[in-house]
Scaffold this motif. Structure first.
Motif, PDB file in Angstrom:
ATOM      1  N   ASN A  18      11.652  -5.888   1.725  1.00 13.90           N
ATOM      2  CA  ASN A  18      10.375  -5.657   2.668  1.00 13.90           C
ATOM      3  C   ASN A  18      10.590  -4.469   3.322  1.00 13.90           C
ATOM      4  O   ASN A  18      10.087  -3.792   4.015  1.00 13.90           O
ATOM      5  CB  ASN A  18      10.627  -6.941   3.072  1.00 13.90           C
ATOM      6  N   THR A  19      12.094  -4.312   3.034  1.00 14.59           N
ATOM      7  CA  THR A  19      13.101  -2.478   3.371  1.00 14.59           C
ATOM      8  C   THR A  19      13.304  -1.882   2.377  1.00 14.59           C
ATOM      9  O   THR A  19      13.305  -0.932   3.011  1.00 14.59           O
ATOM     10  CB  THR A  19      14.284  -3.029   4.584  1.00 14.59           C
ATOM     11  N   HIS A  20      12.647  -2.613   1.632  1.00 17.04           N
ATOM     12  CA  HIS A  20      12.954  -1.316   0.540  1.00 17.04           C
ATOM     13  C   HIS A  20      13.947  -0.721  -0.226  1.00 17.04           C
ATOM     14  O   HIS A  20      14.194   0.176  -0.066  1.00 17.04           O
ATOM     15  CB  HIS A  20      11.386  -0.350   0.443  1.00 17.04           C
ATOM     16  N   ASN A  21      14.775  -1.747   0.240  1.00 17.28           N
ATOM     17  CA  ASN A  21      16.373  -1.285   0.159  1.00 17.28           C
ATOM     18  C   ASN A  21      16.889  -2.065  -1.282  1.00 17.28           C
ATOM     19  O   ASN A  21      16.972  -3.063  -1.144  1.00 17.28           O
ATOM     20  CB  ASN A  21      17.341  -1.999   0.630  1.00 17.28           C
ATOM     21  N   LEU A  22      16.653  -0.643  -2.466  1.00 17.32           N
ATOM     22  CA  LEU A  22      16.537  -0.507  -3.458  1.00 17.32           C
ATOM     23  C   LEU A  22      18.510  -1.228  -4.238  1.00 17.32           C
ATOM     24  O   LEU A  22      18.751  -2.072  -4.652  1.00 17.32           O
ATOM     25  CB  LEU A  22      16.695   0.576  -4.382  1.00 17.32           C
ATOM     26  N   GLU A  23      19.216  -0.668  -3.486  1.00 17.91           N
ATOM     27  CA  GLU A  23      20.614  -0.912  -3.726  1.00 17.91           C
ATOM     28  C   GLU A  23      20.642  -1.966  -3.644  1.00 17.91           C
ATOM     29  O   GLU A  23      21.428  -2.710  -4.099  1.00 17.91           O
ATOM     30  CB  GLU A  23      21.391   0.069  -3.410  1.00 17.91           C
ATOM     31  N   LEU A  68       3.825   2.022  -4.197  1.00 20.66           N
ATOM     32  CA  LEU A  68       2.955   1.208  -2.529  1.00 20.66           C
ATOM     33  C   LEU A  68       4.005   1.241  -1.396  1.00 20.66           C
ATOM     34  O   LEU A  68       4.638  -0.099  -0.704  1.00 20.66           O
ATOM     35  CB  LEU A  68       2.878  -0.465  -3.315  1.00 20.66           C
ATOM     36  N   PRO A  69       4.190   2.376  -0.971  1.00 24.30           N
ATOM     37  CA  PRO A  69       4.536   1.894   0.805  1.00 24.30           C
ATOM     38  C   PRO A  69       4.935   1.001   1.833  1.00 24.30           C
ATOM     39  O   PRO A  69       5.486   0.495   2.282  1.00 24.30           O
ATOM     40  CB  PRO A  69       4.194   3.100   1.550  1.00 24.30           C
ATOM     41  N   ALA A  70       3.998   0.100   1.476  1.00 26.67           N
ATOM     42  CA  ALA A  70       3.154  -1.013   2.817  1.00 26.67           C
ATOM     43  C   ALA A  70       3.495  -2.040   2.441  1.00 26.67           C
ATOM     44  O   ALA A  70       3.341  -3.139   3.111  1.00 26.67           O
ATOM     45  CB  ALA A  70       2.032  -0.482   3.598  1.00 26.67           C
ATOM     46  N   LEU A  71       3.827  -2.197   0.825  1.00 25.53           N
ATOM     47  CA  LEU A  71       4.239  -3.688   0.164  1.00 25.53           C
ATOM     48  C   LEU A  71       4.456  -4.302   0.995  1.00 25.53           C
ATOM     49  O   LEU A  71       6.273  -3.566   1.415  1.00 25.53           O
ATOM     50  CB  LEU A  71       4.599  -3.127  -1.081  1.00 25.53           C
ATOM     51  N   ARG A  72       4.235  -5.791   1.172  1.00 22.14           N
ATOM     52  CA  ARG A  72       5.438  -6.415   1.510  1.00 22.14           C
ATOM     53  C   ARG A  72       5.544  -7.582   1.461  1.00 22.14           C
ATOM     54  O   ARG A  72       3.847  -8.783   0.558  1.00 22.14           O
ATOM     55  CB  ARG A  72       5.394  -7.073   3.099  1.00 22.14           C
ATOM     56  N   TYR A  73       5.860  -8.821   0.979  1.00 20.85           N
ATOM     57  CA  TYR A  73       5.790 -10.681   1.146  1.00 20.85           C
ATOM     58  C   TYR A  73       6.262 -11.245   1.848  1.00 20.85           C
ATOM     59  O   TYR A  73       7.762 -10.912   3.010  1.00 20.85           O
ATOM     60  CB  TYR A  73       7.027 -10.237  -0.521  1.00 20.85           C
ATOM     61  N   ARG A  91       1.826 -11.810  -1.549  1.00 24.20           N
ATOM     62  CA  ARG A  91       1.753 -10.224  -1.524  1.00 24.20           C
ATOM     63  C   ARG A  91       1.320  -9.252  -0.531  1.00 24.20           C
ATOM     64  O   ARG A  91       0.111 -10.175  -0.840  1.00 24.20           O
ATOM     65  CB  ARG A  91       1.592  -9.668  -3.013  1.00 24.20           C
ATOM     66  N   SER A  92       1.465  -8.270   0.249  1.00 24.81           N
ATOM     67  CA  SER A  92       0.915  -8.340   1.200  1.00 24.81           C
ATOM     68  C   SER A  92       0.802  -6.512   0.552  1.00 24.81           C
ATOM     69  O   SER A  92       2.083  -6.512   1.012  1.00 24.81           O
ATOM     70  CB  SER A  92       0.652  -8.253   2.620  1.00 24.81           C
ATOM     71  N   VAL A  93      -0.346  -5.673   0.443  1.00 23.47           N
ATOM     72  CA  VAL A  93      -0.439  -4.427   0.022  1.00 23.47           C
ATOM     73  C   VAL A  93      -2.095  -3.375   0.816  1.00 23.47           C
ATOM     74  O   VAL A  93      -2.000  -4.408   0.818  1.00 23.47           O
ATOM     75  CB  VAL A  93       0.219  -3.936  -0.788  1.00 23.47           C
ATOM     76  N   THR A  94      -1.629  -2.097   1.674  1.00 23.68           N
ATOM     77  CA  THR A  94      -2.634  -1.617   1.984  1.00 23.68           C
ATOM     78  C   THR A  94      -4.161  -1.473   1.322  1.00 23.68           C
ATOM     79  O   THR A  94      -3.508  -1.089  -0.009  1.00 23.68           O
ATOM     80  CB  THR A  94      -1.971  -0.546   3.344  1.00 23.68           C
ATOM     81  N   GLY A  95      -4.387  -2.157   0.966  1.00 27.51           N
ATOM     82  CA  GLY A  95      -6.197  -1.846   0.407  1.00 27.51           C
ATOM     83  C   GLY A  95      -6.551  -2.481  -0.474  1.00 27.51           C
ATOM     84  O   GLY A  95      -6.421  -2.527  -1.333  1.00 27.51           O
ATOM     85  N   GLU A  96      -5.986  -3.883  -0.990  1.00 29.02           N
ATOM     86  CA  GLU A  96      -6.127  -4.649  -1.444  1.00 29.02           C
ATOM     87  C   GLU A  96      -5.733  -6.225  -0.638  1.00 29.02           C
ATOM     88  O   GLU A  96      -5.195  -6.409   0.102  1.00 29.02           O
ATOM     89  CB  GLU A  96      -4.293  -4.379  -2.843  1.00 29.02           C
ATOM     90  N   PRO A  97      -6.216  -7.264  -1.939  1.00 33.01           N
ATOM     91  CA  PRO A  97      -6.102  -8.341  -1.278  1.00 33.01           C
ATOM     92  C   PRO A  97      -5.004  -8.891  -1.495  1.00 33.01           C
ATOM     93  O   PRO A  97      -4.444  -9.159  -2.308  1.00 33.01           O
ATOM     94  CB  PRO A  97      -7.502  -9.452  -1.931  1.00 33.01           C
ATOM     95  N   ASP A  98      -4.682  -9.957  -0.354  1.00 33.68           N
ATOM     96  CA  ASP A  98      -3.593 -10.501  -0.277  1.00 33.68           C
ATOM     97  C   ASP A  98      -3.525 -11.600  -1.827  1.00 33.68           C
ATOM     98  O   ASP A  98      -4.268 -11.751  -2.116  1.00 33.68           O
ATOM     99  CB  ASP A  98      -3.625 -11.629   0.736  1.00 33.68           C
TER     100      ASP A  98
END
Length: 120
Positions: A18-23, A68-73, A91-98
């Motif tokens: 959720n913080t998009h911390n890939l490492e 998808l910079p707004a992608l959150r779980y 799964r939530s992302v702007t412009g798409e249904p949950d």
């Protein structure tokens, strides 16, 4: 590891994702981990939905985070036993249904060695 340890890995997984911390996300995985996802099958048909190894995981998630910079779980439940943790989340992302998602993380020696995603 106790079941609560697996739940802790799941919580770390959500925090990193959720913080998009890939490492931090990749640090939870074994070097040869496999990952199956219906989204992979659609986005990269040549994979048939399955990738292996941290470099493939890195490429997949970096692309997802970039697109998808707004992608959150949002986790809704964890169920763990001695080998795996079953996670349910939204799964939530702007412009798409949950979307309701279930994912199984198989864990050994404190690392995720396999993950499988299922869409509701």
């Amino acid at each position: 590891m106790k079941n609560t340890a697996f739940e802790h890995i799941a919580q770390q997984w959500f925090a990193a994702f959720n913080t998009h911390n890939l490492e931090e996300l990749l640090a939870l995985y074994d070097e040869q981990a496999i990952h199956f996802s219906p989204k992979l099958k659609v986005r990269k048909p040549e994979t048939e939905g399955l990738i292996k190894g941290k470099s493939a995981l890195r490429e997949w998630w970096k692309d997802s985070f970039d697109r998808l910079p707004a992608l959150r779980y949002q986790p809704t439940s964890f169920t763990a036993n001695e080998q795996r943790v079953f996670m349910e989340y939204i799964r939530s992302v702007t412009g798409e249904p949950d979307m309701l998602i279930a994912e199984v993380l198989e864990i050994s020696d404190g690392k995720i060695n396999a993950s499988r995603v299922y869409h509701g």
